[in-house]
Design a protein around this motif. Structure first.
Motif, PDB file in Angstrom:
ATOM      1  N   ALA A  61      57.601  42.542 -36.611  1.00 15.68           N
ATOM      2  CA  ALA A  61      58.983  42.286 -35.959  1.00 15.68           C
ATOM      3  C   ALA A  61      58.905  40.918 -35.025  1.00 15.68           C
ATOM      4  CB  ALA A  61      59.440  43.412 -35.113  1.00 15.68           C
ATOM      5  N   THR A  62      57.911  40.669 -34.418  1.00 15.16           N
ATOM      6  CA  THR A  62      57.826  39.343 -33.624  1.00 15.16           C
ATOM      7  C   THR A  62      57.571  38.172 -34.185  1.00 15.16           C
ATOM      8  OG1 THR A  62      55.384  39.977 -33.356  1.00 15.16           O
ATOM      9  CG2 THR A  62      56.806  40.993 -31.729  1.00 15.16           C
ATOM     10  N   ALA A  63      57.363  38.199 -35.398  1.00 16.18           N
ATOM     11  CA  ALA A  63      57.185  36.884 -36.199  1.00 16.18           C
ATOM     12  C   ALA A  63      58.379  36.003 -36.128  1.00 16.18           C
ATOM     13  CB  ALA A  63      56.987  37.079 -37.621  1.00 16.18           C
ATOM     14  N   PHE A  64      57.982  34.787 -35.746  1.00 19.00           N
ATOM     15  CA  PHE A  64      59.032  33.707 -35.515  1.00 19.00           C
ATOM     16  C   PHE A  64      59.809  34.021 -34.400  1.00 19.00           C
ATOM     17  CE2 PHE A  64      57.969  33.618 -40.237  1.00 19.00           C
ATOM     18  CZ  PHE A  64      57.135  32.498 -39.952  1.00 19.00           C
ATOM     19  N   SER A  65      59.723  35.001 -33.513  1.00 22.18           N
ATOM     20  CA  SER A  65      60.669  35.484 -32.577  1.00 22.18           C
ATOM     21  C   SER A  65      60.614  34.518 -31.455  1.00 22.18           C
ATOM     22  CB  SER A  65      60.510  36.998 -32.107  1.00 22.18           C
ATOM     23  OG  SER A  65      59.217  36.934 -31.431  1.00 22.18           O
ATOM     24  N   GLN A  66      61.860  34.309 -30.563  1.00 22.27           N
ATOM     25  CA  GLN A  66      62.022  33.423 -29.467  1.00 22.27           C
ATOM     26  C   GLN A  66      61.400  34.168 -28.288  1.00 22.27           C
ATOM     27  OE1 GLN A  66      66.145  32.660 -28.825  1.00 22.27           O
ATOM     28  NE2 GLN A  66      66.139  31.701 -30.733  1.00 22.27           N
ATOM     29  N   GLY A  67      61.050  35.487 -28.340  1.00 25.72           N
ATOM     30  CA  GLY A  67      60.281  36.265 -27.332  1.00 25.72           C
ATOM     31  C   GLY A  67      61.417  36.666 -26.259  1.00 25.72           C
ATOM     32  N   ALA A  68      60.907  37.384 -25.326  1.00 28.25           N
ATOM     33  CA  ALA A  68      61.873  38.002 -24.341  1.00 28.25           C
ATOM     34  C   ALA A  68      62.251  36.870 -23.422  1.00 28.25           C
ATOM     35  CB  ALA A  68      61.332  39.146 -23.720  1.00 28.25           C
ATOM     36  N   ALA A  69      63.385  36.649 -22.947  1.00 28.85           N
ATOM     37  CA  ALA A  69      63.719  35.730 -21.956  1.00 28.85           C
ATOM     38  C   ALA A  69      62.947  36.374 -20.507  1.00 28.85           C
ATOM     39  CB  ALA A  69      65.208  35.864 -21.589  1.00 28.85           C
ATOM     40  N   GLY A  70      62.638  34.816 -20.149  1.00 34.07           N
ATOM     41  CA  GLY A  70      61.685  35.011 -18.708  1.00 34.07           C
ATOM     42  C   GLY A  70      60.618  33.886 -18.685  1.00 34.07           C
ATOM     43  N   ILE A  71      60.196  34.014 -17.590  1.00 36.47           N
ATOM     44  CA  ILE A  71      58.959  33.035 -17.587  1.00 36.47           C
ATOM     45  C   ILE A  71      57.501  33.482 -17.717  1.00 36.47           C
ATOM     46  CG2 ILE A  71      58.055  31.488 -15.519  1.00 36.47           C
ATOM     47  CD1 ILE A  71      60.633  31.613 -14.070  1.00 36.47           C
ATOM     48  N   LEU A  72      56.857  32.736 -18.563  1.00 38.59           N
ATOM     49  CA  LEU A  72      55.593  33.185 -19.139  1.00 38.59           C
ATOM     50  C   LEU A  72      54.544  31.789 -18.621  1.00 38.59           C
ATOM     51  CD1 LEU A  72      53.537  35.093 -20.658  1.00 38.59           C
ATOM     52  CD2 LEU A  72      54.405  33.763 -22.853  1.00 38.59           C
ATOM     53  N   ARG A  73      53.402  32.202 -18.244  1.00 38.37           N
ATOM     54  CA  ARG A  73      52.412  31.297 -17.861  1.00 38.37           C
ATOM     55  C   ARG A  73      50.994  31.528 -18.576  1.00 38.37           C
ATOM     56  NH1 ARG A  73      52.694  27.116 -14.271  1.00 38.37           N
ATOM     57  NH2 ARG A  73      50.900  27.337 -14.088  1.00 38.37           N
ATOM     58  N   LEU A  74      50.509  30.789 -19.071  1.00 37.34           N
ATOM     59  CA  LEU A  74      48.962  31.014 -19.253  1.00 37.34           C
ATOM     60  C   LEU A  74      48.095  30.670 -18.037  1.00 37.34           C
ATOM     61  CD1 LEU A  74      48.839  29.296 -22.920  1.00 37.34           C
ATOM     62  CD2 LEU A  74      48.724  31.928 -22.218  1.00 37.34           C
ATOM     63  N   CYS A  75      47.077  31.359 -17.778  1.00 35.36           N
ATOM     64  CA  CYS A  75      46.384  31.200 -16.579  1.00 35.36           C
ATOM     65  C   CYS A  75      44.927  30.862 -17.089  1.00 35.36           C
ATOM     66  CB  CYS A  75      46.399  32.540 -15.778  1.00 35.36           C
ATOM     67  SG  CYS A  75      48.026  32.962 -15.125  1.00 35.36           S
ATOM     68  N   SER A  76      44.337  31.619 -17.946  1.00 34.73           N
ATOM     69  CA  SER A  76      43.021  31.209 -18.220  1.00 34.73           C
ATOM     70  C   SER A  76      42.625  31.822 -19.388  1.00 34.73           C
ATOM     71  CB  SER A  76      41.959  31.746 -17.047  1.00 34.73           C
ATOM     72  OG  SER A  76      41.925  33.130 -16.884  1.00 34.73           O
ATOM     73  N   ILE A  77      41.297  31.231 -20.115  1.00 28.25           N
ATOM     74  CA  ILE A  77      40.479  31.971 -21.158  1.00 28.25           C
ATOM     75  C   ILE A  77      39.229  32.143 -20.848  1.00 28.25           C
ATOM     76  CG2 ILE A  77      39.966  31.625 -23.551  1.00 28.25           C
ATOM     77  CD1 ILE A  77      42.204  29.938 -23.805  1.00 28.25           C
ATOM     78  N   SER A  78      38.802  33.366 -20.708  1.00 31.43           N
ATOM     79  CA  SER A  78      37.467  33.742 -20.485  1.00 31.43           C
ATOM     80  C   SER A  78      36.634  34.713 -21.561  1.00 31.43           C
ATOM     81  CB  SER A  78      37.363  34.432 -18.950  1.00 31.43           C
ATOM     82  OG  SER A  78      38.030  35.532 -19.120  1.00 31.43           O
ATOM     83  N   ASP A  79      35.445  34.807 -21.365  1.00 26.06           N
ATOM     84  CA  ASP A  79      34.599  36.065 -22.087  1.00 26.06           C
ATOM     85  C   ASP A  79      34.799  35.629 -23.583  1.00 26.06           C
ATOM     86  OD1 ASP A  79      33.956  37.214 -19.618  1.00 26.06           O
ATOM     87  OD2 ASP A  79      35.861  38.414 -19.772  1.00 26.06           O
ATOM     88  N   VAL A  80      34.756  34.400 -23.808  1.00 18.47           N
ATOM     89  CA  VAL A  80      34.736  33.984 -25.224  1.00 18.47           C
ATOM     90  C   VAL A  80      33.570  34.210 -26.188  1.00 18.47           C
ATOM     91  CG1 VAL A  80      35.577  32.476 -27.100  1.00 18.47           C
ATOM     92  CG2 VAL A  80      36.631  32.401 -24.622  1.00 18.47           C
ATOM     93  N   GLU A  81      33.603  35.061 -27.118  1.00 21.33           N
ATOM     94  CA  GLU A  81      32.124  35.411 -28.000  1.00 21.33           C
ATOM     95  C   GLU A  81      32.747  35.145 -29.603  1.00 21.33           C
ATOM     96  OE1 GLU A  81      30.195  38.742 -27.271  1.00 21.33           O
ATOM     97  OE2 GLU A  81      30.610  38.834 -25.104  1.00 21.33           O
TER      98      GLU A  81
END
Length: 853
Positions: A61-81
């Motif tokens: 259901a989320t494919a190509f969706s605009q997503g919910a209205a609001g503010i979204l921020r990416l903070c970090s990427i960690s523990d990558v394996e």
């Protein structure tokens, strides 16, 4: 995208299940591989044959969706394996600002991070996410993504599959976005992601259909041609009409051919060649009679030698023996005074009876036996009988006619009668003649007949040796050949009747038809395997054709047309044109125009406005194609109502400086409302972002990543060419110098020399940057186009000692930045000497910054 995804998900739930699986795969990877197409073709066939396993494969259901209205921020990427060669020990932080530049050289891990984000955020074309190809594969793929949603910190732990619904609104631009290609009409066509997705599905349908066609072509018919004269028979007509619905019972009915059928063929052939059917009927009946007689005799002997008859004969034998014993005992008493032995024995009795017969038939026909009247004579010695002899003969006759003797005689006759009920068994020679007369052709059957009569003969011979029922051998069973001979007798009778019928009327054509039909069935039986293979092939072809029906693209094309009406609106066209202007691409004169929907392939076109030549591949450069793709991307994503991050992977690739600056300014403008993260390997982009961000009083966050011994993606210091000079100089003095000094104090002279040489190279770069930014007041800077003429007035404070200091430092340390001849190597300064020079530059910068003009 403004389409209702719930409606799209519901629509997909009504599509063939193999197509739902194809859609799911396309959502997970950029394109379908040859193996994917092969797998999907197999699934399509299974679905057509109703054998596709039940699987849950709904359209997200989320494919190509605009997503919910609001503010979204990416903070970090960690523990990558397990993701490419990424193996960072520290998290990749995206900072607190709205624009972040992630800088790294080629091979530092930028693409790995972008691919990871595409998988986690559910980008349109995620591509394959491999493990480190240079190391043994790990079964584990994972990463931790920290983000803020409407100010609330959250963390998503990605375990190698699936997407994070909260991050589904993140838009990512890389080389895979914005398909731009030349159509068959030499027109470049662009499709937004959801429409491109439908196009990919249509292509998948066509490829699966082609795969099914190729599969069908691989199964060519190997059905043999039936002889022409057999085609007109019922069997031949059936053979020509066999198809996918032909069942095993039908095949058995038309392809079964037995020995009876073979015999009938021979019979029919004989009937056709027979010129005297009446005589033939007589011969057959005579042969039948011989068979019947042989069967009757066999059954008669079998009955005579049955256990019941054996028991009756043995009982008579035992009775005869018993009565004879009793009579012999009585005779012994009567003849005990006889001068000769054997009186009363069987031999004597035969002699007595012979004498009786002679007396009453010849010697004394009128007198009773024995004749003892007057001067009668002995019928054996012819002497005149004395009184004593007369008395003896009378006593003999009384004995013979006595009760005991009579009983013994009757018992003996009874036994003899019982024995005579068993007739003689024919000899082997006689039996062979009878078998031949019966016309039994099979040697095996003839041997069975002979063996059976041998067993009968042996059983008969045993009878004289058996004195008790316990000694009776196992009974003989009716042999199988009797049943077969009976069938043959019946057949001969029927055949004789057929010949009689043939003699009455002319039915040769009817016989020929029946013969031809039997011969056709024989031919079919000989080609049974080929017929089974052909039916299997036809069933497979039918299944493939049913599968091809499931690849019809009409529904996809219609749905794509509906989506096009909702997506390709005037507002979208206006946004695209506005983005082209903002990116400085107005001179390209590219416009979006609506186009026809042909199998869902073309919805609108990018074309040159007012140009006579429409072959855009010969007109647009690689950079122009890139800028048009960025414009299309921004026109799509800026129509969303939410504030989700934009992630760009090397957006300025193939762009000249003019386009590069336009793109940077547009990214900075976008960062006013949304987080913008840019991955790049170009220092020029980093400098350009800083320049235009400064004009907007925006301070971009700069993160550097590098490749290490343990892997890529490791956060590192910002390159000296882009870092703050004061901070970089303090790092050299307070950290790196101390590391080099510690290595020298510990006797690690080679390592200390490497550290010092690296410091000398970096120090030389800082001296060069100090000349640009401090001595020349930043009037002209590398990687930046503007010339800050207003700062020219600050050059008035420049003095000769300033130039001398910086010139001496540049001269002294240039040898560590540029290659030197091997015959005159650059001498490494002492650590204390390097420290003194760095402190000298630091002091000069502080003093120069405070110096008045």
């Amino acid at each position: 995208m403004t389409n209702n995804n719930d409606s799209l998900s519901k629509w997909f739930s009504g599509r063939p299940r193999w197509l739902q699986i194809a859609a799911t795969r396309l959502l997970q990877q950029s394109e379908l591989s040859d193996k994917d197409i092969s797998d999907l073709a197999t699934l399509c066939q299974q679905e057509a044959d109703r054998k596709l396993p039940q699987t849950t494969c709904s359209f997200p259901a989320t494919a190509f969706s605009q997503g919910a209205a609001g503010i979204l921020r990416l903070c970090s990427i960690s523990d990558v394996e397990g993701v490419n060669a990424l193996a960072p020990k520290k998290p990749l932080e995206f900072g607190k600002g709205n624009i972040t530049i992630v800088y790294g050289n080629n091979g530092s891990g930028k693409s790995g991070y972008v691919r990871l984000l595409k998988h986690v955020c559910g980008a349109r074309e995620t591509g394959a996410l491999h493990h480190n190809v240079y190391k043994s594969s790990s079964a584990v793929q994972r990463a931790s993504i920290s983000f803020e949603q409407d100010g609330i910190p959250k963390t998503h732990t990605w375990s190698g599959q699936g997407i994070c619904d909260d991050l589904g609104s993140v838009d990512i631009f890389d080389t895979s976005f914005g398909k731009v290609f030349v159509s068959s009409d030499d027109e470049v066509s662009y499709e937004p992601p959801v429409l491109s997705f439908f196009s990919s599905l249509i292509v998948a349908c066509e490829k699966v259909a082609s795969t099914l066609d190729a599969e069908a072509n691989r199964h060519q018919s190997k059905k043999p041609n039936i002889p022409a004269d057999k085609k007109v028979t019922p069997e031949g007509i059936w053979y020509e009409a066999i198809g996918a619905k032909t069942g095993h019972q039908d095949i058995d009915k038309n392809c079964t051919f037995s020995s009876v059928d073979e015999s009938e063929i021979q019979t029919l052939e004989q009937r056709l060649t027979e010129q005297a059917p009446t005589e033939k009927a007589k011969q057959l009946r005579k042969q039948k009679q011989h068979i019947d007689t042989l069967i009757q005799d066999s059954q008669k002997h079998l009955k005579q030698l049955s256990d019941a008859n054996f028991r009756r004969i043995i009982a008579a034998k035992k009775k005869s023996i018993l009565k004879k014993t009793a009579a012999d005992t009585a005779a012994e008493k009567v003849f005990s005074g006889s001068e000769l032995e054997g009186i009363g024995s069987d031999v004597w009795k035969e002699l007595w009876e012979a004498a009786r017969n002679y007396s009453v038939t010849t010697a004394y026909k009128e007198a009773e036996y024995p004749n003892v009247s007057g001067d009668s004579r002995c019928v054996l010695c012819h002497q005149t009988l004395t009184q004593e002899a007369k008395e003896r003969l009378i006593s003999f006759e009384n004995f013979v006619k006595g009760e005991m003797q009579k009983i013994a005689t009757d018992a003996a006759k009874e036994y003899e009668t019982a024995i005579q009920t068993i007739e003689e068994i024919p000899t082997s020679e006689t039996l062979r003649a009878r078998v031949d007369a019966a016309g039994i052709p099979q040697e095996e059957v003839a041997s069975q007949v002979t063996d059976f009569f041998v067993q009968l003969r042996a059983r008969k011979e045993l009878l004289s040796e058996i004195d008790s029922e316990e000694a009776i051998p196992d009974p003989l069973l009716s042999p199988k050949w009797i049943e077969e001979a009976g069938a043959q007798s019946k057949h001969l009778g029927e055949l004789a009747e057929n010949y009689d019928e043939d003699a009455k009327r002319d039915n040769r054509e009817e016989i020929k038809k029946k013969l031809n039909s039997l011969q056709a069935r024989k031919w079919l039986s000989e080609h049974r395997a080929a017929i089974d293979d052909e039916v299997t092939r036809l069933k497979l072809l039918k299944q493939i054709q049913e599968g091809k029906k499931l690849t019809n693209t009409k529904a996809l094309s219609q749905k794509k047309g509906e989506l096009a009406e909702a997506l390709i609106t005037d507002a979208f066209v206006q946004r695209f044109n506005a983005e082209l202007r903002a990116l400085g691409a107005s001179q390209v004169k590219v416009e979006i125009v609506k186009s026809r929907v042909s199998k869902g392939r073309v919805l609108h076109k990018l074309q040159l406005r007012g140009a006579s030549q429409s072959d855009l591949s010969d007109v647009l450069s690689e950079g122009e194609n890139r800028i048009v793709s960025i414009a299309a991307f921004l026109a799509d994503v800026t129509g969303k109502s939410n504030q989700a991050p934009f992630v760009f992977d090397d957006p300025i690739s193939s762009l000249d400086q003019t386009y590069e600056e336009a793109v940077v300014q547009r990214l900075i403008e976008l960062s006013q409302d949304k987080q913008v993260i840019v991955f790049t390997h170009r220092l020029s982009l980093l400098g350009t972002v800083r320049h235009f961000a400064e004009k907007k009083t925006i301070k971009p966050d700069v993160v550097s990543i590098r490749s290490t011994d343990w892997g890529t993606g490791e956060p590192a210091h910002i390159p000296l060419s882009q870092s703050d000079i004061k901070s970089a100089l303090n790092t050299l003095i307070n950290q790196r110098y101390q590391d080099a000094k510690k290595a020298s104090d510990n006797g690690e002279f080679q390592y200390a020399e490497i550290l010092l040489k690296s410091m000398c190279s970096d120090f030389r770069s800082l001296v060069e940057r100090s000349i640009e930014n401090d001595l020349l007041c930043g009037v002209v800077q590398r990687f930046q186009r503007p010339v800050h003429t207003l700062k020219l007035k600050d050059l008035a404070k420049l003095k000769a000692p300033d130039c001398d200091l910086l010139d001496s430092l540049m001269t002294k340390y240039s040898g560590f930045e540029h290659s030197q001849p091997t015959e005159s190597p650059v001498e490494m300064p002492k650590p204390d000497e390097l420290l003194a020079d760095m402190n000298a530059l630091k002091s000069w910068r502080e003093e120069y910054a405070k110096r008045a003009v």
